[in-house]
Design a protein around this motif. Sequence first.
Motif, PDB file in Angstrom:
ATOM      1  N   ASN A  61       0.810  -1.217   0.000  1.00 39.05           N
ATOM      2  CA  ASN A  61       0.000   0.000   0.000  1.00 39.05           C
ATOM      3  C   ASN A  61       0.845   1.270   0.000  1.00 39.05           C
ATOM      4  O   ASN A  61       0.345   2.348   0.275  1.00 39.05           O
ATOM      5  CB  ASN A  61      -0.941   0.009   1.205  1.00 39.05           C
ATOM      6  CG  ASN A  61      -2.010  -1.051   1.076  1.00 39.05           C
ATOM      7  OD1 ASN A  61      -2.491  -1.327  -0.016  1.00 39.05           O
ATOM      8  ND2 ASN A  61      -2.372  -1.663   2.182  1.00 39.05           N
ATOM      9  N   SER A  62       2.125   1.159  -0.295  1.00 36.73           N
ATOM     10  CA  SER A  62       3.006   2.321  -0.301  1.00 36.73           C
ATOM     11  C   SER A  62       2.758   3.195  -1.525  1.00 36.73           C
ATOM     12  O   SER A  62       2.202   2.749  -2.527  1.00 36.73           O
ATOM     13  CB  SER A  62       4.474   1.880  -0.312  1.00 36.73           C
ATOM     14  OG  SER A  62       4.785   1.185   0.857  1.00 36.73           O
ATOM     15  N   ASN A  63       3.193   4.442  -1.407  1.00 37.45           N
ATOM     16  CA  ASN A  63       3.118   5.353  -2.542  1.00 37.45           C
ATOM     17  C   ASN A  63       4.254   5.060  -3.511  1.00 37.45           C
ATOM     18  O   ASN A  63       5.320   4.596  -3.115  1.00 37.45           O
ATOM     19  CB  ASN A  63       3.206   6.804  -2.078  1.00 37.45           C
ATOM     20  CG  ASN A  63       1.997   7.218  -1.293  1.00 37.45           C
ATOM     21  OD1 ASN A  63       0.898   6.750  -1.564  1.00 37.45           O
ATOM     22  ND2 ASN A  63       2.184   8.075  -0.322  1.00 37.45           N
ATOM     23  N   TRP A  64       4.026   5.375  -4.747  1.00 35.06           N
ATOM     24  CA  TRP A  64       5.004   5.148  -5.798  1.00 35.06           C
ATOM     25  C   TRP A  64       5.558   6.486  -6.252  1.00 35.06           C
ATOM     26  O   TRP A  64       4.818   7.459  -6.415  1.00 35.06           O
ATOM     27  CB  TRP A  64       4.341   4.433  -6.970  1.00 35.06           C
ATOM     28  CG  TRP A  64       5.204   4.316  -8.174  1.00 35.06           C
ATOM     29  CD1 TRP A  64       6.228   3.425  -8.362  1.00 35.06           C
ATOM     30  CD2 TRP A  64       5.132   5.080  -9.368  1.00 35.06           C
ATOM     31  NE1 TRP A  64       6.786   3.599  -9.599  1.00 35.06           N
ATOM     32  CE2 TRP A  64       6.118   4.629 -10.239  1.00 35.06           C
ATOM     33  CE3 TRP A  64       4.314   6.134  -9.783  1.00 35.06           C
ATOM     34  CZ2 TRP A  64       6.329   5.162 -11.493  1.00 35.06           C
ATOM     35  CZ3 TRP A  64       4.526   6.666 -11.035  1.00 35.06           C
ATOM     36  CH2 TRP A  64       5.524   6.179 -11.868  1.00 35.06           C
ATOM     37  N   LEU A  76      11.758  13.505  -6.301  1.00 38.06           N
ATOM     38  CA  LEU A  76      12.091  12.293  -5.563  1.00 38.06           C
ATOM     39  C   LEU A  76      12.906  12.626  -4.313  1.00 38.06           C
ATOM     40  O   LEU A  76      12.645  12.088  -3.237  1.00 38.06           O
ATOM     41  CB  LEU A  76      12.847  11.299  -6.439  1.00 38.06           C
ATOM     42  CG  LEU A  76      13.287  10.022  -5.733  1.00 38.06           C
ATOM     43  CD1 LEU A  76      12.074   9.217  -5.271  1.00 38.06           C
ATOM     44  CD2 LEU A  76      14.160   9.182  -6.639  1.00 38.06           C
ATOM     45  N   GLN A  77      13.872  13.535  -4.460  1.00 36.59           N
ATOM     46  CA  GLN A  77      14.675  13.925  -3.302  1.00 36.59           C
ATOM     47  C   GLN A  77      13.793  14.535  -2.204  1.00 36.59           C
ATOM     48  O   GLN A  77      13.955  14.220  -1.029  1.00 36.59           O
ATOM     49  CB  GLN A  77      15.759  14.927  -3.721  1.00 36.59           C
ATOM     50  CG  GLN A  77      16.882  14.289  -4.499  1.00 36.59           C
ATOM     51  CD  GLN A  77      17.862  15.305  -5.048  1.00 36.59           C
ATOM     52  OE1 GLN A  77      17.479  16.379  -5.512  1.00 36.59           O
ATOM     53  NE2 GLN A  77      19.145  14.956  -5.015  1.00 36.59           N
ATOM     54  N   LYS A  78      12.856  15.402  -2.586  1.00 38.46           N
ATOM     55  CA  LYS A  78      11.947  16.014  -1.622  1.00 38.46           C
ATOM     56  C   LYS A  78      11.086  14.948  -0.942  1.00 38.46           C
ATOM     57  O   LYS A  78      10.850  14.997   0.260  1.00 38.46           O
ATOM     58  CB  LYS A  78      11.061  17.046  -2.311  1.00 38.46           C
ATOM     59  CG  LYS A  78      11.806  18.303  -2.701  1.00 38.46           C
ATOM     60  CD  LYS A  78      10.888  19.265  -3.446  1.00 38.46           C
ATOM     61  CE  LYS A  78      11.657  20.482  -3.915  1.00 38.46           C
ATOM     62  NZ  LYS A  78      10.814  21.400  -4.696  1.00 38.46           N
ATOM     63  N   TYR A  79      10.619  13.984  -1.715  1.00 33.63           N
ATOM     64  CA  TYR A  79       9.805  12.893  -1.167  1.00 33.63           C
ATOM     65  C   TYR A  79      10.606  12.084  -0.142  1.00 33.63           C
ATOM     66  O   TYR A  79      10.107  11.780   0.950  1.00 33.63           O
ATOM     67  CB  TYR A  79       9.312  11.995  -2.305  1.00 33.63           C
ATOM     68  CG  TYR A  79       8.561  10.773  -1.835  1.00 33.63           C
ATOM     69  CD1 TYR A  79       7.235  10.869  -1.432  1.00 33.63           C
ATOM     70  CD2 TYR A  79       9.174   9.528  -1.801  1.00 33.63           C
ATOM     71  CE1 TYR A  79       6.531   9.749  -1.003  1.00 33.63           C
ATOM     72  CE2 TYR A  79       8.490   8.408  -1.366  1.00 33.63           C
ATOM     73  CZ  TYR A  79       7.177   8.519  -0.970  1.00 33.63           C
ATOM     74  OH  TYR A  79       6.492   7.414  -0.537  1.00 33.63           O
ATOM     75  N   ILE A  80      11.845  11.751  -0.471  1.00 37.00           N
ATOM     76  CA  ILE A  80      12.684  10.958   0.435  1.00 37.00           C
ATOM     77  C   ILE A  80      12.950  11.738   1.726  1.00 37.00           C
ATOM     78  O   ILE A  80      12.851  11.181   2.824  1.00 37.00           O
ATOM     79  CB  ILE A  80      14.004  10.538  -0.255  1.00 37.00           C
ATOM     80  CG1 ILE A  80      13.693   9.515  -1.351  1.00 37.00           C
ATOM     81  CG2 ILE A  80      14.996   9.973   0.754  1.00 37.00           C
ATOM     82  CD1 ILE A  80      14.869   9.180  -2.246  1.00 37.00           C
ATOM     83  N   ILE A  81      13.266  13.014   1.610  1.00 32.33           N
ATOM     84  CA  ILE A  81      13.507  13.846   2.800  1.00 32.33           C
ATOM     85  C   ILE A  81      12.265  13.877   3.690  1.00 32.33           C
ATOM     86  O   ILE A  81      12.359  13.740   4.911  1.00 32.33           O
ATOM     87  CB  ILE A  81      13.946  15.264   2.384  1.00 32.33           C
ATOM     88  CG1 ILE A  81      15.357  15.210   1.790  1.00 32.33           C
ATOM     89  CG2 ILE A  81      13.898  16.233   3.575  1.00 32.33           C
ATOM     90  CD1 ILE A  81      15.786  16.474   1.072  1.00 32.33           C
ATOM     91  N   ASN A  86       9.394  12.021   8.582  1.00 24.31           N
ATOM     92  CA  ASN A  86       8.223  11.339   9.149  1.00 24.31           C
ATOM     93  C   ASN A  86       8.559   9.954   9.705  1.00 24.31           C
ATOM     94  O   ASN A  86       7.662   9.199  10.071  1.00 24.31           O
ATOM     95  CB  ASN A  86       7.114  11.224   8.102  1.00 24.31           C
ATOM     96  CG  ASN A  86       6.513  12.566   7.750  1.00 24.31           C
ATOM     97  OD1 ASN A  86       6.512  13.487   8.555  1.00 24.31           O
ATOM     98  ND2 ASN A  86       6.005  12.688   6.534  1.00 24.31           N
ATOM     99  N   LYS A  87       9.854   9.624   9.695  1.00 21.45           N
ATOM    100  CA  LYS A  87      10.364   8.347  10.220  1.00 21.45           C
ATOM    101  C   LYS A  87       9.784   7.127   9.505  1.00 21.45           C
ATOM    102  O   LYS A  87       9.666   6.056  10.076  1.00 21.45           O
ATOM    103  CB  LYS A  87      10.167   8.249  11.722  1.00 21.45           C
ATOM    104  CG  LYS A  87      10.869   9.369  12.479  1.00 21.45           C
ATOM    105  CD  LYS A  87      10.893   9.125  13.947  1.00 21.45           C
ATOM    106  CE  LYS A  87      11.474  10.283  14.707  1.00 21.45           C
ATOM    107  NZ  LYS A  87      12.829  10.574  14.566  1.00 21.45           N
ATOM    108  N   LYS A  88       9.429   7.310   8.237  1.00 17.17           N
ATOM    109  CA  LYS A  88       8.970   6.188   7.420  1.00 17.17           C
ATOM    110  C   LYS A  88      10.136   5.545   6.679  1.00 17.17           C
ATOM    111  O   LYS A  88      10.062   4.394   6.273  1.00 17.17           O
ATOM    112  CB  LYS A  88       7.889   6.643   6.445  1.00 17.17           C
ATOM    113  CG  LYS A  88       6.615   7.040   7.159  1.00 17.17           C
ATOM    114  CD  LYS A  88       5.510   7.339   6.204  1.00 17.17           C
ATOM    115  CE  LYS A  88       4.242   7.674   6.982  1.00 17.17           C
ATOM    116  NZ  LYS A  88       3.098   7.800   6.139  1.00 17.17           N
ATOM    117  N   PHE A  89      11.200   6.311   6.458  1.00 13.08           N
ATOM    118  CA  PHE A  89      12.442   5.818   5.865  1.00 13.08           C
ATOM    119  C   PHE A  89      13.554   6.041   6.889  1.00 13.08           C
ATOM    120  O   PHE A  89      13.535   7.039   7.608  1.00 13.08           O
ATOM    121  CB  PHE A  89      12.815   6.579   4.597  1.00 13.08           C
ATOM    122  CG  PHE A  89      11.953   6.323   3.381  1.00 13.08           C
ATOM    123  CD1 PHE A  89      10.918   5.394   3.370  1.00 13.08           C
ATOM    124  CD2 PHE A  89      12.195   7.021   2.221  1.00 13.08           C
ATOM    125  CE1 PHE A  89      10.151   5.171   2.244  1.00 13.08           C
ATOM    126  CE2 PHE A  89      11.431   6.806   1.080  1.00 13.08           C
ATOM    127  CZ  PHE A  89      10.407   5.892   1.107  1.00 13.08           C
TER     128      PHE A  89
END
Length: 97
Positions: A61-64, A76-81, A86-89
């Motif tokens: 159910n993760s976002n792509w 992508l960099q903004k998404y990863i940050i 949010n402590k998801k990564f």
Amino acid sequence: DSLCSLNIFGFHPKIFELLENEWKKFFSKNSNNPKNEFALPTTINNFIKKKKCKLTVLKNNSNWMGVTYKKDKTSLQKYIIKQIKNKKFPKKLWGNN
């Protein structure tokens, strides 16, 4: 909110002999046309139809986040940050955190 198929495969080592044989056939037919693509999902589907392999689909159910073009890098960099904040990564994917 669209469904998508990411085609992320985890293979048993035995599949690589089959893939190598198919690649050789593909390359012999397409070596003069560099725009033709050896489509892994199509090849795997053909193996399944011929009962040469099985496939298990794992749902998630993760976002792509698409990464196809150079312009995709910034979003992508903004998404990863954001995911790290949010402590998801994890902050460090490899090594000690």
